[in-house]
Design a protein around this motif. Structure first.
Motif, short mmCIF file in Angstrom:
data_model
loop_
_atom_site.label_atom_id
_atom_site.label_comp_id
_atom_site.label_asym_id
_atom_site.label_seq_id
_atom_site.Cartn_x
_atom_site.Cartn_y
_atom_site.Cartn_z
N GLU A 164 0.82 -1.20 0.00
CA GLU A 164 0.00 0.00 0.00
C GLU A 164 0.86 1.26 0.00
O GLU A 164 0.62 2.19 -0.76
CB GLU A 164 -0.90 0.00 1.24
N GLY A 167 2.54 2.27 -3.29
CA GLY A 167 1.68 2.93 -4.27
C GLY A 167 2.11 2.65 -5.70
O GLY A 167 2.31 1.50 -6.08
N GLU A 168 2.29 3.71 -6.47
CA GLU A 168 2.65 3.57 -7.89
C GLU A 168 4.16 3.49 -8.09
O GLU A 168 4.63 3.27 -9.20
CB GLU A 168 2.09 4.74 -8.69
N HIS A 170 7.33 2.02 -8.53
CA HIS A 170 7.75 0.64 -8.77
C HIS A 170 9.04 0.30 -8.04
O HIS A 170 9.17 -0.79 -7.48
CB HIS A 170 7.94 0.41 -10.28
N LEU A 173 8.31 -0.37 -4.50
CA LEU A 173 7.62 -1.65 -4.33
C LEU A 173 8.62 -2.80 -4.38
O LEU A 173 8.52 -3.76 -3.61
CB LEU A 173 6.55 -1.82 -5.40
#
Lengths: 184, 246
Positions: A164, A167-168, A170, A173
């Protein structure tokens, strides 16, 4: 031999015996699970809600959270800095172990409540720096006496938040979902 | 929002395209074979001592070892340079695809081969498939007599029986340096930290750093012409460069 046991179990008395056994086993299992969900016994019944009500910040007693991996549990010297100026310390039975610890110089053996397994390398600093608040993981301390875990600290729960918060982004993430970020 | 399933394996670059992140340069010409790296590694990474008997069965546990080779026929036997051997953190590792539990995976963030101890079920397939033979398996829960448990490194998991383990390039030190740099709002500087083996080496035979940074010490050293990557022909894309006879 086995047939005679089955025959005995099929009669009313046998059925009752089976029922009692199943119930006993179920209760023991339920009690076992129940005890794992309880806050552990502490040397002092520390009332978090009282201290939070006085407006004491989490980081005053657990200063490690913003600096390094472990938040830390306060020593009796830290408690005593305030408590030796409070008249109630002399009379309260709840505070007797603290007085005892200060006089004898033996550390208070706090039992950590929020723990992760040995194979998880957790760092408080990174989470505070990422804008997480203490209560996001540890729950509202103004409502509990001894700290309780509002949820089970398992990997799915950690990872949900990691995904979460990425988010966007990468690259973020990749970093936050990498096994090596927590396990080594 | 990007989800975990979006991180497809197919995005991982294979073959010659892939570049590592962390790398090492080992100069065999100045290595004296003193085993200081072996000792430092064991201390840093909570590696157990298996004892005489299990060692006899070939179950000794080291994340780095000094290999010795001989040349010539007796009596003209000559020892070649000592060869410290550790996990080469292959870019295209042979240990990874064979793990049925996905316990050894490639770190996308750090470009290292990870061993996730809590996932490992102990099939030992990875160790059998490793051409460098650098993985070691916990055949037992080895006892550490008091006061040895006091010197455990709290930043590293203490492995239990039935779990495979191997060199991590001291990922705990990588994380610590990254965390410190981030808290100070900067990037990790070259040479700011190093692995336990490189730190302990009295001859400075081991250099550790970023191979994707052309200015780093490792990249500069790796440019020397006599650098060799072991078993490179297998296509494993190792991240450790060796120098011998320079």
């Amino acid at each position: 031999m086995i047939k005679s046991i089955f025959d005995w179990l099929k009669q009313p008395l046998g059925l009752i015996a089976v029922g009692i056994t199943v119930l006993t086993l179920f209760s023991i299992a339920a009690y076992g699970i129940y005890t794992t969900q309880q806050a552990p016994e502490q040397p002092i019944q520390f009332p978090h809600q009282t201290h939070v009500a006085f407006g004491i910040q989490c980081l005053y007693c657990h200063p490690g959270a913003s600096k390094g991996p472990a938040a830390g549990l306060p020593s009796q010297a830290k408690c005593w800095a305030c408590h030796n100026q409070i008249a109630k310390t002399e009379t309260s039975a709840l505070l007797a172990p603290l007085k005892e610890a200060v006089q004898s110089g033996t550390p208070i053996q706090w039992v950590p409540v929020a723990q992760v397994p040995d194979f998880v390398q957790f760092n408080h600093r990174a989470h505070i720096a990422a804008g997480k608040n203490c209560e996001d993981c540890h729950g509202d301390m103004s409502k509990v006496t001894i700290a309780q875990n509002p949820q089970v600290f398992n990997m799915g729960w950690c990872l949900n938040c990691h995904v979460e918060s990425a988010g966007e982004d990468h690259e973020k993430l990749v970093k936050l979902s990498d096994c090596g970020t927590c396990h080594y | 929002m990007v989800t975990l399933s979006d991180l497809k394996i197919s995005e991982v670059k294979l073959g010659e395209e892939q570049t590592g992140k962390w790398g090492m340069v080992i100069d065999q010409d100045i290595c004296t074979g003193c085993q200081a790296c072996v000792a430092a590694c064991a201390m840093e990474n909570n590696i157990t001592f298996v004892g005489e008997e299990d060692s006899g069965y070939g179950r000794s546990m080291h994340w780095i070892r000094i290999e010795r080779f001989w040349e010539g026929e007796y009596p003209e036997v000559k020892m070649t340079a000592n060869q410290p051997m550790l996990c080469q953190q292959c870019g295209h590792a042979t240990c990874e695809p064979v793990c049925p539990a996905f316990a050894t995976v490639h770190s996308q963030a750090e470009q290292l081969n990870l061993q996730v101890y809590n996932r490992c079920v102990g099939t030992r397939y990875c160790a059998n498939n490793c051409p460098y033979q650098v993985r070691s398996f916990n055949w037992r829960d080895y006892q550490r007599p008091e006061p040895l448990p006091n010197q455990f490194n709290p930043d590293v998991t203490v492995r239990r029986m039935g779990v495979m383990e191997k060199c991590t390039f001291c990922i705990q030190r990588i994380h610590k340096a990254q965390d410190k740099a981030k808290s100070e709002g900067r990037e990790v500087a070259d040479g700011e930290f190093t692995t336990a083996c490189a730190q302990a080496c009295p001859a400075n035979a081991i250099t550790f750093g970023r191979v994707d940074d052309p200015e780093s010490m490792v990249s500069q050293l790796a440019k020397r012409s006599h650098g060799v990557k072991h078993l490179e022909e297998l296509g494993t894309l190792p991240n450790v460069t060796y120098f011998k006879g320079g």
